[in-house]
Structure formats: C-alpha cells, structure tokens
Design a protein around this motif. Structure first.
Motif, short mmCIF file in Angstrom:
data_model
loop_
_atom_site.label_atom_id
_atom_site.label_comp_id
_atom_site.label_asym_id
_atom_site.label_seq_id
_atom_site.Cartn_x
_atom_site.Cartn_y
_atom_site.Cartn_z
N ALA A 81 1.87 -20.92 5.89
CA ALA A 81 2.53 -21.81 6.02
C ALA A 81 2.79 -22.19 7.62
O ALA A 81 2.40 -23.11 8.34
N VAL A 82 2.58 -20.90 8.16
CA VAL A 82 2.87 -21.24 9.64
C VAL A 82 1.12 -20.84 9.92
O VAL A 82 0.71 -22.04 11.03
N SER A 83 0.55 -20.78 8.70
CA SER A 83 -1.58 -20.64 9.39
C SER A 83 -1.65 -22.34 9.59
O SER A 83 -2.32 -22.89 9.87
N ILE A 84 -0.76 -22.73 8.99
CA ILE A 84 -1.03 -24.53 8.42
C ILE A 84 -1.09 -25.46 10.04
O ILE A 84 -1.69 -26.46 9.80
N ASP A 85 0.48 -24.54 9.81
CA ASP A 85 1.36 -25.57 10.87
C ASP A 85 0.06 -25.34 12.39
O ASP A 85 -0.04 -26.55 13.71
N MET A 86 -0.09 -24.49 12.59
CA MET A 86 -1.67 -23.79 13.55
C MET A 86 -2.52 -24.76 13.86
O MET A 86 -2.92 -25.04 15.07
N ALA A 87 -3.23 -25.19 12.64
CA ALA A 87 -4.36 -25.18 12.25
C ALA A 87 -4.13 -26.64 12.47
O ALA A 87 -5.40 -27.78 13.40
N LEU A 88 -2.86 -27.57 12.04
CA LEU A 88 -2.84 -28.77 12.34
C LEU A 88 -2.97 -29.19 13.25
O LEU A 88 -2.98 -30.52 13.88
N TYR A 89 -1.98 -28.18 14.03
CA TYR A 89 -1.89 -28.39 15.61
C TYR A 89 -2.86 -28.68 16.50
O TYR A 89 -2.95 -29.61 17.53
N GLY A 90 -3.74 -27.49 15.92
CA GLY A 90 -5.38 -27.90 16.75
C GLY A 90 -5.84 -29.01 16.32
O GLY A 90 -6.48 -29.97 17.32
N LEU A 91 -5.96 -29.48 15.10
CA LEU A 91 -7.15 -30.53 14.96
C LEU A 91 -6.79 -31.75 14.79
O LEU A 91 -7.78 -33.22 15.01
N THR A 92 -5.23 -32.51 15.14
CA THR A 92 -4.49 -32.68 15.46
C THR A 92 -4.68 -33.55 16.90
O THR A 92 -4.97 -34.90 17.63
N GLN A 131 6.38 -26.72 -0.48
CA GLN A 131 7.17 -27.02 0.77
C GLN A 131 7.50 -26.51 1.13
O GLN A 131 7.67 -27.12 2.87
N LEU A 132 7.45 -25.17 2.44
CA LEU A 132 7.47 -24.97 3.27
C LEU A 132 6.25 -25.34 4.03
O LEU A 132 6.30 -25.37 5.12
N MET A 133 5.47 -25.05 2.92
CA MET A 133 4.11 -25.73 3.31
C MET A 133 3.89 -27.52 4.34
O MET A 133 3.12 -27.45 4.80
N ILE A 134 4.33 -28.22 3.20
CA ILE A 134 4.31 -29.30 3.36
C ILE A 134 5.46 -29.24 5.17
O ILE A 134 4.61 -30.63 5.84
N TYR A 135 6.67 -29.08 4.83
CA TYR A 135 7.63 -29.39 6.09
C TYR A 135 6.86 -28.75 7.40
O TYR A 135 7.30 -29.34 7.76
N TRP A 136 7.22 -27.79 7.60
CA TRP A 136 6.55 -26.65 8.01
C TRP A 136 5.06 -26.75 8.46
O TRP A 136 4.62 -26.83 9.83
N GLY A 137 3.66 -26.88 7.43
CA GLY A 137 2.74 -26.88 8.14
C GLY A 137 2.45 -28.46 8.11
O GLY A 137 1.65 -29.24 9.26
N LEU A 138 2.86 -29.11 7.20
CA LEU A 138 2.27 -30.56 7.49
C LEU A 138 2.48 -31.80 8.58
O LEU A 138 2.14 -31.72 9.72
N LEU A 139 4.01 -31.80 7.78
CA LEU A 139 5.03 -33.22 9.23
C LEU A 139 4.77 -32.08 9.97
O LEU A 139 4.22 -32.59 11.68
N GLY A 145 1.13 -31.11 16.68
CA GLY A 145 -0.38 -31.45 17.44
C GLY A 145 -0.36 -32.97 17.90
O GLY A 145 -1.63 -33.04 18.92
N SER A 146 0.74 -33.51 17.90
CA SER A 146 0.20 -34.63 18.98
C SER A 146 0.92 -34.39 20.20
O SER A 146 0.65 -35.43 20.97
N MET A 147 1.98 -33.52 20.30
CA MET A 147 2.10 -33.93 21.93
C MET A 147 1.40 -31.85 22.25
O MET A 147 1.93 -31.60 22.87
N ALA A 148 0.46 -31.64 21.99
CA ALA A 148 0.03 -30.17 22.39
C ALA A 148 -0.51 -30.88 23.50
O ALA A 148 -0.16 -31.68 24.35
N LEU A 149 -1.90 -29.62 24.22
CA LEU A 149 -2.12 -29.27 25.68
C LEU A 149 -3.31 -31.16 25.55
O LEU A 149 -3.06 -31.23 27.19
N ALA A 150 -3.82 -31.41 25.16
CA ALA A 150 -4.44 -32.91 25.53
C ALA A 150 -3.21 -33.39 25.97
O ALA A 150 -3.68 -34.33 26.81
#
Length: 448
Positions: A81-92, A131-139, A145-150
């Motif tokens: 779940a944490v890895s989904i969050d981090m991956a989407l953070y970067g890909l977004t 649900q952990l993967m949806i809430y923590w990972g996806l949302l 990701g939209s507030m990342a270093l970009a």
C-alpha cells in the motif's frame, strides 16, 4: 493597501529594464517599493503547503506495527500500500506540472490537498487491506503527487530568476520540516490513543492549508503586475492546452537523451535510500531492536532538522559549484552511512546512532537542488516537466524498496540485508552522477 503595494511594484518593475537618471524620481513616482517582493510570499505559501501535504508521509512508518497487530496483515501487504502511494506520487508529478500550466497552481494544489485529507480520513473506517491500498495508495498518492517537488520547481521557475538554487533548497526542505512537526506528534498520538486519531490529524493538517493556498497563492508574477524576483517583467503566457499530451511528449523527447536516464537512475536510487528505506522502515527496524516507537520517530524528526540545514546549504552550493560533483559526493557519503547502520541499532539512543542521524539528515534531500539544476541546464523551458519524470523515477525506486523491505523483514526476520543493498546502490549512483555530460548552453532545450 494591497492594491497600493501591487501598483507600486508594477511601476517599479516597469522602470527596471530602462533605468532613468535620478533627476525627479520622487515627483514622478511617490509610492515606495514594497520591502518584500511578492515572490517570497508565494514561496512561503508553497513551503506551508508542502508541509501540510507532507503530514501524511510521516504516518506509514509509524503504523506498520499497529496495523499488523490489529488486522493481522503482513508487512509485505502494508508495504505494498505504501509503495502504491509512492509510485503514484511520482507518476502524478509530471502531469501535475503540466496541469498547473493549464489550470493554474491554486486549483491543482487545493484539489490535491482535499484528496490527501479524504484518503487519510477514509482509512479510519477500513477493515480490509484492499481498502488500505485504495485510501493510502490511490487517493493519497494522487494528492501528494500533485504537490510533489514538481510543484516547487514550477513555483521557482515562474517566480524567481535570482536565488533559484537557494529557493529550491528551502522548498525541498519543507517536506523535512513537515516530518519534524508531525513525526513526534503522530508517534505520541499512536502510542497514547491509537492509529486512527493520528490519521484524522494528518487529514485536518491538509485541510487547514487550503484557505492559505486559495487566498495567497498566485499562478504567475504577471497576475499581480510584477517581474520575477531578479528578472525582467514577462507577460503571462496563455493557458497551455493538451497538458497530458505535452507531458508525454516531453518524456519521449527527453528519453532520447543520455542525461535523462542518468538523472532518472540516480534519483531512483535516491528515493530507494530515503523515502522507501529510512522513512518507511527505520521505525519498525529500530523497534525490532527494542527501541520504543516514540524514540525512533523522534530520531526521524531529528533527521528532518538537519535535512532543512543540509538542503538549504546544498541549494547555496548548487549556485556556486558543479552539480554533478555535488551529487557524486552526496551519494557516496549516504552509501557509507547506510553500511554502518545495522551495527548502530540498539534498544536505546546512543551517541553513534545520533551521529548517524545528524550525518544522514544533512544528506537526506541535498540531492534535489543539483538534480533540478541539471534538469534546468539540460532541458530549459521543459525542465519542470522533465524533473517531474525524474521525480517519478525517485518514487518508483522508493516504492520498490518500501515493498521489498517489508518482504525482506517477513523472510529474513530483519532489515540488515536491505541496509547493505541500499548502501551499494548509492555507490553506483555516485559513479552515474560523474558521467552526466554538460549541456552546450545553460538553456539547452530538448531537440525533437
């Protein structure tokens, strides 16, 4: 009063490109220049916003053991779940930079903060790992990701010409400042009241920042009739259409150049050895050796203190020295420190561990200012989007280690092999940094 200050700033900025002899300056323009350029106010709002968005990033490492205990989920499942969050953070991130060009910074960031709050709050009622993967990972992943270093790169590129390296360092340090504020607080809440109140806390932290963004953030200096700090007045460009198409197009063009892959590779290792490793697994690893969660979280918070110092100093160095050599030094020192970490784990906090925390903290995100400087040097106007893709590789590297670190703990019963592997990867990143070629000009654009 605000209109008077902004009008005075516009008058002064129009005079900058064609200075006149000071014969009658006070009669022609009686209003005074504002003491603080609006760019610094925008940078301050950006700093606070990144802190609010980073609140959630303090949470996953603290909740691995409580979630494992309450629900019986394996550390590998939680790490996924944490890895989904981090991956989407970067890909977004690269798409967020383009969306900011299309819809404006305020709208994108306000929406992102709302997504983070929704994901953190919804997790309070979850009962299954999906649900952990949806809430923590996806949302949360899409929001952060939209507030990342970009985001920081976009603000820096638009509002600053002078002091870009310093401002990049300051904004990069905002994430560490959020860690400094929220890690001890969330650790105490988890220890005293459980993990659910901690999740509510980070949701509220994200929501509180939204009014500041909406009221004080501006998309471009021209919106208030100003020139960028240290530069000449530039009219606001028309809103860019086809944001997603442009983002992908920039990726394809950048991918045909060697420096892109070297920057992406080194930054992937950066993410693996920071967010994926230390931020996610340091607390449970220290807890394995008998250290209380609150003590381990406090050590991570201390990393945040020295990260602020190290990142701002790195920004200052980036304005003066070769960014490639700075990266090589940073990665080499980080790798050496990780190789010693397994020997420093103990039930209590001892001087060698404090030395590691200080040393590692100074190096934590010091890689960002020189990496962003190299993106700007190589890719010019496309640099914010290119940096977004480089950041995506950072988060993919973090996601891989966040997941594999949990699996390694389940399989081997300790995290030692993960520390050693990450140290070796940092040595590879140091070598890769040295072979990045220089651009022929400081503003070289990616050629089609």
């Amino acid at each position: 009063m605000t209109e008077t200050i902004e009008s005075a700033a516009r008058d002064d900025d129009r005079r900058q490109p064609q200075p006149q002899p000071q014969t009658q300056p006070h009669k022609a323009h009686p209003r005074r220049r504002p003491r603080i350029h609006r760019a610094w106010i925008v940078a301050a709002v950006t700093f606070v916003t990144i802190i609010g968005g980073a609140a959630f990033n303090s949470l996953p490492g603290l909740l691995i053991d409580p979630l494992h205990t309450e629900f019986g989920w394996s550390r590998g499942e939680i790490g996924l779940a944490v890895s989904i969050d981090m991956a989407l953070y970067g890909l977004t991130a690269p798409f967020a930079a383009a969306l900011m060009d299309r819809f404006g910074i305020r709208r994108v960031v306000a929406t992102a903060l709302t997504l983070v709050a929704a994901g953190a709050l919804a997790s309070v009622w979850m009962t299954a790992s999906w649900q952990l993967m949806i809430y923590w990972g996806l949302l949360v992943g899409l929001g952060t990701g939209s507030m990342a270093l970009a985001f920081a790169a976009t603000v820096t590129n638009r509002w600053f010409v002078a002091r870009r390296g310093l401002v990049t360092g300051i904004l990069t340090a905002a994430g560490a400042s959020g860690q400094l504020v929220f890690l001890p607080l969330c650790a105490w809440i988890v220890d005293e009241h459980g993990w659910r109140p901690a999740s509510v806390t980070v949701a509220l932290a994200a929501l509180v920042v939204v009014p500041f963004v909406w009221l004080l953030m501006r998309d471009h200096p021209a919106d208030v009739g100003l020139a960028p700090y240290g530069g000449a007045y530039v009219a606001k460009p028309a809103a860019a259409r086809g944001a997603a198409r442009r983002t992908v197009s920039v990726l394809f063009k950048a991918a045909r150049t060697g420096p892109f892959w070297l920057l992406a590779g080194t930054f992937a290792i950066c993410g693996a050895s920071t967010n994926g490793l230390i931020r996610t697994h340091f607390v449970p690893s220290a807890h394995d050796h008998g250290m209380p969660i609150t003590a381990a979280a406090s050590l991570l918070a201390v990393i945040g203190v020295f990260d602020v110092i190290g990142t701002i100093f790195s920004g200052w160095l980036t304005d003066r020295f070769d960014a490639r050599r700075l990266l090589a030094v940073y990665y080499a020192l980080r790798g050496i420190s990780l190789l010693f970490l397994p020997m420093l784990m103990a039930p209590d906090v001892r001087p060698p561990m404090v030395f590691f925390i200080v040393f590692y903290g100074l190096d934590w995100v010091a890689t960002v200012p020189p990496t962003l400087a190299l993106c700007r040097e190589q890719y010019g106007e496309d640099s914010a989007i290119v940096f977004g893709w480089v950041l995506a590789s950072h988060q993919v590297g973090a996601a891989v280690v966040a997941f594999l670190g949990g699996v390694a703990r389940d399989v081997f019963g300790s995290y030692d092999v993960v520390w050693y592997a990450s140290g070796a990867l940092c040595a590879v990143a140091a070598l890769m940094s040295l072979v990045i070629r220089r651009a022929r000009t400081a503003a070289t654009l990616v050629s089609g």
